[in-house]
Design an enzyme around this catalytic site. Structure first.
Site, PDB file in Angstrom:
ATOM      1  N   SER A  52       0.824  -1.217   0.000  1.00 39.95           N
ATOM      2  CA  SER A  52       0.000   0.000   0.000  1.00 39.95           C
ATOM      3  C   SER A  52       0.856   1.265   0.000  1.00 39.95           C
ATOM      4  CB  SER A  52      -0.907   0.026   1.230  1.00 39.95           C
ATOM      5  OG  SER A  52      -1.730  -1.107   1.273  1.00 39.95           O
TER       6      SER A  52
HETATM    7  N1  SAH Z   1      -0.056  -5.345   4.048  1.00 41.04           N
HETATM    8  C1  SAH Z   1       0.529  -5.664   2.777  1.00 41.04           C
HETATM    9  C2  SAH Z   1      -0.436  -5.462   1.650  1.00 41.04           C
HETATM   10  C3  SAH Z   1      -0.484  -6.664   0.802  1.00 41.04           C
HETATM   11  S1  SAH Z   1      -1.756  -6.707  -0.415  1.00 41.04           S
HETATM   12  C4  SAH Z   1       1.816  -4.880   2.570  1.00 41.04           C
HETATM   13  O1  SAH Z   1       2.083  -3.940   3.338  1.00 41.04           O
HETATM   14  O2  SAH Z   1       2.581  -5.235   1.683  1.00 41.04           O
HETATM   15  C5  SAH Z   1      -2.932  -7.788   0.329  1.00 41.04           C
HETATM   16  C6  SAH Z   1      -2.470  -9.180   0.676  1.00 41.04           C
HETATM   17  O3  SAH Z   1      -3.604  -9.927   1.110  1.00 41.04           O
HETATM   18  C7  SAH Z   1      -1.872  -9.971  -0.491  1.00 41.04           C
HETATM   19  O4  SAH Z   1      -0.592 -10.396  -0.138  1.00 41.04           O
HETATM   20  C8  SAH Z   1      -2.833 -11.156  -0.653  1.00 41.04           C
HETATM   21  O5  SAH Z   1      -2.192 -12.360  -1.031  1.00 41.04           O
HETATM   22  C9  SAH Z   1      -3.432 -11.267   0.730  1.00 41.04           C
HETATM   23  N2  SAH Z   1      -4.718 -11.981   0.807  1.00 41.04           N
HETATM   24  C10 SAH Z   1      -5.750 -11.966  -0.081  1.00 41.04           C
HETATM   25  N3  SAH Z   1      -6.751 -12.730   0.355  1.00 41.04           N
HETATM   26  C11 SAH Z   1      -6.355 -13.236   1.561  1.00 41.04           C
HETATM   27  C12 SAH Z   1      -6.959 -14.114   2.519  1.00 41.04           C
HETATM   28  N4  SAH Z   1      -8.191 -14.622   2.343  1.00 41.04           N
HETATM   29  N5  SAH Z   1      -6.258 -14.419   3.630  1.00 41.04           N
HETATM   30  C13 SAH Z   1      -5.018 -13.912   3.846  1.00 41.04           C
HETATM   31  N6  SAH Z   1      -4.405 -13.104   2.981  1.00 41.04           N
HETATM   32  C14 SAH Z   1      -5.060 -12.763   1.848  1.00 41.04           C
END
Ligand code: SAH
Length: 199
Positions: A52
């Site tokens: 993000s």
């Molecule tokens: N907080 C992260 C943002 C990552 S984007 C950062 O700072 O980099 C969102 C993430 O959620 C992705 O890595 C994706 O794989 C994960 N995601 C999507 N669906 C999910 C689920 N049901 N359970 C756990 N993670 C999930």
């Protein structure tokens, strides 16, 4: 980044600003993106996922009211950047990621940085982490179509959850549990990758 993108746009919690100044964001982005690590935008981190924008990380973190005694649940470890910010500010962080390769990479960097208050799980975060519930703070970094019941259920009394909700158009919601009632407040429009639901 801290002055121009965060302070100037109204982030006030000095502890959050300090954590954002301290955590080396460039270690969490792919080497091809390193020149943009501190720029005012989200960046790709592989597997179709993104880290993000710094402002959104700070905004979400400020809204859960981080404090040193709190236990926090993060859904969507991704790069591990938001995880590190939380680990600076609360007692224990429980983080869940669906994609094993991302979870592994994040864990490696966070271990190298020396964090010892982070607990990892690979799996479906829509179910939360029932064995460790309730949580004082829950921060979700991928958007479901509607707020998963399990996450509201795992929020402690006076707990705060921040979560993007929606499909094409999404809004960030603040969810509070007060005297065992759930209160949902719409905050700002956002754009996140979808929270994949396996159930
Ligand atoms: N907080 C992260 C943002 C990552 S984007 C950062 O700072 O980099 C969102 C993430 O959620 C992705 O890595 C994706 O794989 C994960 N995601 C999507 N669906 C999910 C689920 N049901 N359970 C756990 N993670 C999930």
């Amino acid at each position: 980044m801290v002055d121009n993108q965060l302070r100037a746009r109204g982030i006030k919690d000095e502890n959050v600003l300090q954590a954002m100044a301290k955590v080396p964001r460039h270690l969490f982005v792919p080497s091809t993106m390193i020149d943009f690590a501190y720029s005012d935008e989200p960046l790709p981190i592989g597997e179709g996922q993104t880290i993000s924008q710094p402002y959104i990380v700070a905004y979400m973190t400020e809204n859960i009211h981080p404090q040193k005694w709190k236990r926090a649940l993060e859904i969507g470890t991704g790069s591990g950047y938001q995880t590190a910010i939380l680990a600076e500010l609360v007692k224990e962080v429980y983080t869940v990621e669906l994609i094993p390769s991302l979870a592994e990479k994040a864990q490696e960097i966070l271990a190298k940085l020396g964090y010892q208050n982070i607990h990892y799980r690979v799996g479906d975060g829509t179910q939360g982490w029932p064995e460790e519930a309730p949580f004082d703070a829950i921060l979700v970094t991928a958007a479901p179509a509607k707020i998963p019941f399990a996450l509201e259920d795992q929020l402690a009394e006076k707990g705060r959850m921040i979560i993007p909700v929606g499909e094409m158009f999404q809004d960030l919601y603040l969810v509070l549990r007060q005297k065992n009632k759930i209160i949902r407040k719409k905050l700002i429009p956002v754009r996140f990758v979808p929270l994949v639901s396996l159930h």
